[in-house]
Design a protein around this motif. Structure first.
Motif, mmCIF file in Angstrom:
data_model
loop_
_atom_site.group_PDB
_atom_site.id
_atom_site.type_symbol
_atom_site.label_atom_id
_atom_site.label_comp_id
_atom_site.label_asym_id
_atom_site.label_seq_id
_atom_site.Cartn_x
_atom_site.Cartn_y
_atom_site.Cartn_z
ATOM 1 N N SER A 9 -8.835 -4.430 -1.040
ATOM 2 C CA SER A 9 -9.925 -5.007 -1.838
ATOM 3 C C SER A 9 -10.152 -4.318 -3.171
ATOM 4 N N GLY A 14 -7.168 -7.665 -4.963
ATOM 5 C CA GLY A 14 -8.441 -7.689 -4.245
ATOM 6 C C GLY A 14 -9.632 -7.931 -5.151
ATOM 7 N N LEU A 33 -13.466 -6.230 4.791
ATOM 8 C CA LEU A 33 -12.537 -5.820 3.740
ATOM 9 C C LEU A 33 -12.048 -4.407 4.002
#
Length: 398
Positions: A9, A14, A33
């Motif tokens: 992420s 991300g 995440l």
């Protein structure tokens, strides 16, 4: 509404995925995440902003810092998310209940996460091409038709173009390459390239590994292998052409002589959004080309003498088994050595060739096709060690 697990992420893919998701709250919701742990502040900020239920961090020594920052950012009347830490955190999150797993983990370490998502029946938005390349037949055997959706701009373009015809109508795939920062330069001019030079990509903003791979064209070699695995097209029907403007992302030529091309500005938000929403598009995911202004689009043949990485990748792909994993793992080790100034720019691909030669001559016949992740990891460990030894020998030679 699609629930998304986002792996990697805090990286380039991300952060852009989060931008798309936050602008389409009626389409997507992030439920978990994960990141490696190099930027715990950003990871905690993302988790708090998205109100996820689970956070993964690859570095166990970063887990306490993540928990502390989450507590600081979370409402006092609501328990903070569960934190999963360790090298298999991403794989654990990939198996959580959701609709789509976006695998943006860097390098072949994303293989276990890709397999976990496949086995859990999730749609995999695959930005981590290395896991497919390294896993090869393990991944393709376990994935259901349509379960892998590419995030790479080139393969997203191919997937879109392939909608124009049936499998039997395809003559060839044409993958475009920007040519990187050294396009048009002969091999002799590349001996003194520095890491800073290699990271100065003319059109794309990417992480250091991918940007260096773009400079050596290893990235394009990996994309040839990825295209073969994703679309089941023979290697002799996959071409690479240099297109410095990065507007045409790839093309499909059909048997009647028609070529379908996908065009858009060089912005990864478009292929990311399409992978998240596949097969549907996300409105206004990225700016469109202004066709009312003048454009010049050029195409050039690849120079295999200056940039032999694509031919090496074809050789690895044709050999099959763990050879693509060896190619990729050796490259990862050598890119790190290049940025540590242990090897020169040209030695990256030259040494990959040496490692691949050793694998194919000494180990390939006995190794065969990988049956397990451990087979792949053993081949990768061997390739990284051989690359390290050859790099150190190069330093000693001066």
């Amino acid at each position: 509404m699609r629930d998304v697990v986002l792996l990697g992420s805090t990286g380039s893919i991300g952060t852009q995925a989060i931008d798309i998701i936050e602008r389409a709250p009626d389409r997507f919701r992030v439920v978990a995440l994960a990141a490696g742990g190099s930027d715990v502040d950003l990871l905690a900020d993302q988790a708090a902003r998205l109100r996820v239920s689970t956070v993964g961090v690859g570095r166990e020594d970063a887990a306490d810092a993540v928990r502390e920052r989450l507590t600081d950012r979370w409402p006092a009347d609501t328990p903070p998310p569960r934190v999963v830490a360790g090298p298999h955190a991403a794989a654990e999150l990939a198996a959580l209940p959701c609709d789509t797993v976006l695998n943006g983990v860097a390098g072949s370490q994303g293989l276990r996460a890709t397999l976990a998502a496949i086995d859990a029946g999730r749609t995999v938005a695959l930005a981590n091409k290395e896991s497919l390349i390294a896993g090869g037949p393990i991944v393709t055997r376990r994935a259901a038709p349509g379960q892998l959706v590419p995030v790479d701009s080139e393969h997203s373009a191919l997937a879109q173009c392939l909608r124009a015809g049936r499998r039997a109508e395809i003559r060839r795939l044409v993958i475009t390459a920007s040519g990187g920062p050294f396009r048009g330069r002969p091999r002799a001019d590349l001996a003194d390239v520095t890491p800073a030079d290699a990271l100065a990509h003319p059109t794309w903003a990417m992480g250091p590994l991918v940007t260096t791979n773009s400079a050596t064209l290893v990235n394009k070699g990996l994309e040839v292998i990825e295209a073969h695995l994703l679309f089941d097209i023979p290697y002799d029907q996959i071409d690479v052409v240099v297109h410095p403007q990065s507007v045409i992302h790839s093309m499909v030529e059909f048997v009647d002589g028609s070529t379908i091309a996908q065009a858009s500005p060089p912005d990864m938000r478009l292929p990311i959004s399409l992978a998240l929403g596949w097969p549907d598009r996300v409105q206004d995911a990225a700016p469109a080309i202004d066709w009312s202004t003048a454009h010049t689009l050029t195409f050039e043949p690849l120079d295999p003498g200056a940039f032999p990485a694509v031919d090496l990748a074809r050789r690895a792909g044709d050999a099959g088994g763990c050879a693509p994993a060896v190619y990729n793992a050796a490259n990862e080790a050598l890119v790190a050595a290049f940025h540590d100034r242990m090897v020169g720019f040209l030695q990256i691909v030259d040494t990959i060739g040496e490692v691949l030669d050793e694998w194919l001559s000494e180990r390939h016949a006995a190794a065969g096709n990988p049956g397990t992740v451990e087979d792949v990891e053993q081949a990768e460990a061997w390739a990284r060690e051989r690359a390290r030894v050859l790099a150190e020998a190069s330093v000693q030679r001066g």
